[in-house]
Scaffold this active site. Sequence first.
Site, PDB file in Angstrom:
ATOM      1  CG  HIS A  40      -1.867   1.054   1.373  1.00 39.35           C
ATOM      2  ND1 HIS A  40      -1.820   1.986   2.383  1.00 39.35           N
ATOM      3  CD2 HIS A  40      -2.939   1.370   0.612  1.00 39.35           C
ATOM      4  CE1 HIS A  40      -2.832   2.826   2.256  1.00 39.35           C
ATOM      5  NE2 HIS A  40      -3.528   2.477   1.191  1.00 39.35           N
ATOM      6  CG  HIS A  82      -3.704   8.674  -0.358  1.00 36.81           C
ATOM      7  ND1 HIS A  82      -4.314   9.470   0.607  1.00 36.81           N
ATOM      8  CD2 HIS A  82      -4.516   7.614  -0.529  1.00 36.81           C
ATOM      9  CE1 HIS A  82      -5.433   8.884   1.002  1.00 36.81           C
ATOM     10  NE2 HIS A  82      -5.585   7.757   0.336  1.00 36.81           N
TER      11      HIS A  82
HETATM   12  O1  G3P Z   1      -6.671   1.418  -2.492  1.00 32.60           O
HETATM   13  C1  G3P Z   1      -6.951   0.661  -1.357  1.00 32.60           C
HETATM   14  C2  G3P Z   1      -6.830   1.583  -0.264  1.00 32.60           C
HETATM   15  O2  G3P Z   1      -5.635   2.241  -0.565  1.00 32.60           O
HETATM   16  C3  G3P Z   1      -7.973   2.553  -0.256  1.00 32.60           C
HETATM   17  O3  G3P Z   1      -7.732   3.542   0.621  1.00 32.60           O
HETATM   18  O4  G3P Z   1      -7.417   5.897   0.944  1.00 32.60           O
HETATM   19  O5  G3P Z   1      -5.496   4.355   1.199  1.00 32.60           O
HETATM   20  O6  G3P Z   1      -6.380   4.885  -1.046  1.00 32.60           O
HETATM   21  P1  G3P Z   1      -6.691   4.718   0.407  1.00 32.60           P
HETATM   22 CA    CA Z   2      -5.265   3.545  -2.653  1.00 27.39          CA
END
Ligand code: G3P
Ligand code: CA
Length: 354
Positions: A40, A82
Amino acid sequence: MRICVLPLAFALLSTFDVHAEEGASLAQASSIPHPAVIAHRGASFDAPESTTPAYLLARELGADYLEMDLQRTRDDVLVVVHDDVLTRTSDVAQRFPGRENKPVSDFTLAELKSLDAGSWFNQAYPQRARKAFAGQRILTLDEVIDIAEGDPDRRPGLYIETKVPGQFPGIERQLKARLQARGWLDQPGRVILQTFDRNSLALLHEEMPQVPKILLLWVGKGSIEPKSGQDFADSGEQDKAAFYARQAPKDTQEFLRWLDAAKAAGAIGTGPSARRSDLGEQSYADLIQPWMNQASHARGLLVHAYTLDAPEDFAKAMAAGVDGLFTNRAGQLLRFYNRPAVPEEAQVLDRLGY
Ligand code: G3P
Ligand code: CA
């Protein structure tokens, strides 16, 4: 008594195995590793999110996918960031005073490249700080692809989210063009596309019908309707994260309706939120209960849950029947799965020169 308990235990075990097998064969049909390790924003527990060291570390640890959030600059370059604004993860307030609350799309690539996207990490996490993180740059999609292709022994895939896609008309087509130009559309299972936005999902499917797609799920505006019937803005509460963490789907039908919508729009799976033991009331809504994962599998949908970092949470999620996890700690998850030869994060960062 014993005679009754043992068959029940075997029955439960075989039910669990059947669901794990269902997920494994769905993953296999799309050439997706099972269970999948999705780094992530890179290995973002140990290095500044979405920067070169975070993605290099995730690759060298052996993650299956490099996860990223896609946005676009004012001069039309696809970049990996992000947040809507740059204040949390850069020195934008010092570099461009007065423009710090402007969206990513207000900046040219040259302006974004002038930002320090690493020093914030050293300040926020002094115990994991490294001098070389200071001055790290925001990356383009092409630069993340370069990293994914950069080690012949480690070949992570790309797990790409269209972030706030309403701000970027045509981003789905532009993404397709870049992936095609880089030869990534002919490799089954090497790219997964993800979005919270149903309209963007439909556009991604139109542009790249053969590429696996995941509809991300949460409880709140634009996604699953909450039981509370409340939106944060109307709730009168102060703490946004805590408010959303407490939300649950309105009812079973509302959850199933979203699975059906994902399937109808061409998704091969969903990306539901999961509760995190390490965040307390700042966690996320629990959308990976066993019945939810079974309902997904029954519809032929995989489940990749976000975003877990603790072994106890990995264990709970796997027992509930998910097929892969987004994690900031790819090394920790790879070790949990007993993947072979997972190096230590600090040693990899040393070797990489950070
Ligand atoms: O993309 C999966 C997860 O990353 C969704 O949450 O806000 O971290 O992009 P976010
Ligand atoms: Ca994401």
